[in-house]
Design an enzyme around this catalytic site. Structure first.
Site: not given
Ligand code: AHR
Ligand code: AHR
Length: 537
Positions: A253, A255-256, A332-333, A454, A456-457, A473, A526
């Site tokens: 990286d 920059e840009n 960087g930003d 978990h 939605n279980f 969870d 199970d």
């Molecule tokens: O798995 C059951 C519930 O489902 C969890 O607690 C929750 O993260 C999701 O909404």
């Molecule tokens: O160069 C990639 C990214 O571009 C830099 O990390 C950031 O400063 C800019 O948005």
């Protein structure tokens, strides 16, 4: 749908032999390492013999001896100088706002993670500071608002438990909106001065958002133009199309742009994706007319050069216009949509030699990041296990996550034909429960920082983001198996629901209830599991 017919035709004998072999390999790590190197050489994959690890020198000793001293040395896992005994990082706990420094256990040693565990018992801790071990004290604090996003928050302190040097320690797991910065670092390259840097990161916790970086950035937190950054970038963001493969890739990286070459895109026709759980990513730049990118598996083998050549051809990069701030986890930003893992990293003054880089990589490999803890087949934190179902359908079926890109889990048939990936997907590291330390959480062996939870279980794997919801969870309490044999596990937030396989999926299920998987038919078997030695060696 999977069929029980895919179960191993080999019966239990092979599995017992396999477990014996896995245990023997664990007890003889040097033999195993030698065998692995020999196999790699035989496969013609190693281009150069890795430099022998000099265990007396740590990365900043090596770079110092090569006249390119560290001007920053950050790690939550270990000292990076043999003589370093100061603090590695600071944590703050939610219960009373108090902070504590975590230091190495011994001078030049590994982090005292037990001190963190006792300080953070029954509360949430975040990492508020990563100390610079170099004499310049270029510590990283939580990053403030930047030109593009923020202010950031600190990473949860216990989200990335790993083994290093045989010790249980913590890396830093970044979700989006997390980042660290030193806006006015001392002694770091400015304008066209030469520098080098590496970080140990993960190929398994990445995304395509800007920008998981470590290195030199702007002092203002704003994008001040081409050539104002020189930082390692790691992720699946392909800035200059095309990129080869699916990533994650190493880029600079500057920059840009995330550069893989002077033109931008990769010049390698081969796929340079780095998917291993631990990756060494290295960048060096002479500030005038040359930069190089090198990467390797942080668990084995040497670094490979991915690019070494002129600075980008676009205006502003030659010479570089570095400002000498240090960034970790964002652009960087402060563009902070990226995720990633960080274990250690250093920056040097001066362009490091390839020989020093090789010696540093050998030292990183010698740490044995993520290596076996030596405790296997028990439910003690730190132990590695596999969960074998007692369901009558499924002899030699184990809880596994379903591959690289899928976070679902199921019970899978494991046989002698199973690949090392499949074995790793069915191997779990026992951790203290996030929500209740008398219970347990289970981390994927193949995917550091990802835990069974978990949703939605349904049981799946996911990254701990520091939230109470995730902690709940992903915490399960053990009890005697519902069959009277082995173990059963209840969810801490749904204490009447157990890990249960149904139709080859894995759920948290009640013995009767409204979901299909709550059926009382077959419930005891199970929902009962035999805890075995880990399938992955
Ligand atoms: O798995 C059951 C519930 O489902 C969890 O607690 C929750 O993260 C999701 O909404
Ligand atoms: O160069 C990639 C990214 O571009 C830099 O990390 C950031 O400063 C800019 O948005």
């Amino acid at each position: 749908m999977r069929s029980a017919d895919t179960a191993s035709p080999h019966g239990r004998g092979w599995l017992n032999r396999f477990r014996t072999l896995a245990t023997a390999l664990r007890r003889r790590p040097t033999v195993f390492a030698a065998a692995t190197v020999a196999a790699t050489l035989a496969a013609g994959l190693a281009t150069a013999a890795p430099a022998r690890a000099d265990t007396t020198l740590l990365p900043c000793d090596i770079y110092g001896a090569a006249n390119t001293p560290c001007v920053a040395a950050h790690s939550t896992t270990r000292a990076l100088y043999v003589s370093y005994a100061g603090p590695l990082y600071q944590i703050a706990r939610q219960s009373d706002g108090k902070t504590r420094n975590i230091s190495p256990l011994t001078t030049g040693g590994y982090a005292n993670a037990a001190a963190q565990d006792s300080f953070c018992k029954d509360t949430l801790c975040t990492i508020t500071r990563i100390y610079d071990q170099s004499p310049l004290h270029n510590d990283l604090a939580i990053q403030g608002r930047g030109g593009n996003g923020g202010p950031d928050v600190g990473a949860p302190a216990d989200a990335l438990p790993v083994t290093a040097g045989g010790h249980q320690v913590y890396g830093v797991s970044f979700s989006g909106q997390m980042g660290y910065r030193n806006y006015n670092a001392k002694g770091v390259a400015r304008n066209g001065q030469p520098e080098g840097m590496y970080m140990v990161t993960s190929g398994t916790h990445v995304n395509d958002q800007c920008c998981f970086d470590y290195g030199n950035a702007e002092t203002s937190g704003n994008d001040t133009g081409n050539g104002h950054m020189d930082a390692i970038n790691f992720g699946t963001e392909c800035w200059f199309q095309p990129c080869v493969g699916t990533g994650p890739w190493l880029a600079a990286d500057l920059e840009n742009g995330l550069f893989m070459s002077s033109a931008g895109p990769s010049q390698n026709s081969t796929d340079r994706s780095m998917r291993s759980p631990f990756v060494t990513a290295l960048l060096k730049n002479n500030g005038q007319n040359y930069f190089a990118l090198k990467a390797g598996n942080a668990q084995s083998g040497p670094l490979a050069t991915q690019y070494a050549g002129p600075e980008p051809t676009a205006g502003g990069y030659s010479p570089m216009q570095l400002e000498g701030s240090i960034v970790l986890g964002t652009g960087g930003d402060n563009s902070n949509g990226s995720v990633g893992n960080f274990f250690e990293g250093v920056m040097t003054m001066g362009l490091p030699s390839d020989a020093a880089d090789d010696q540093v990589q050998a030292n990183i490999v010698s740490v044995n990041y993520g290596g076996p803890t030596g405790i296997v087949g028990t439910l003690k934190p730190g132990s590695e296990i596999s969960f074998e179902t007692q369901a009558p359908c499924c002899d030699s079926f184990f809880i596994a996550h379903d591959g690289y890109n899928s976070n679902t889990t199921s019970i899978n048939a494991i046989s002698t034909a199973s690949s090392s990936d499949e074995l790793g997907n069915a191997t779990w590291i026992v951790r203290r429960g996030f929500a209740d330390t008398s219970c347990l959480s289970f981390e994927s062996r193949n995917r550091p920082g990802e835990f069974l939870r978990h949703f939605n279980f349904k049981l799946q794997r996911g990254f701990y983001d520091g939230s109470i919801q995730f902690a709940d969870d992903a915490t399960f309490c053990q009890g005697k198996g519902n069959t009277g044999k082995g173990k059963s596990f209840t969810s801490v937030n749904f204490p009447t629901k157990f890990f249960r396989t149904y139709n080859y999926g894995v759920y948290v299920a009640g013995d009767g209830g409204s979901n299909a998987w709550d059926t009382t038919i077959g419930f005891p078997k199970d929902s009962s599991w035999t805890i075995t030695a880990p399938l992955a060696p």
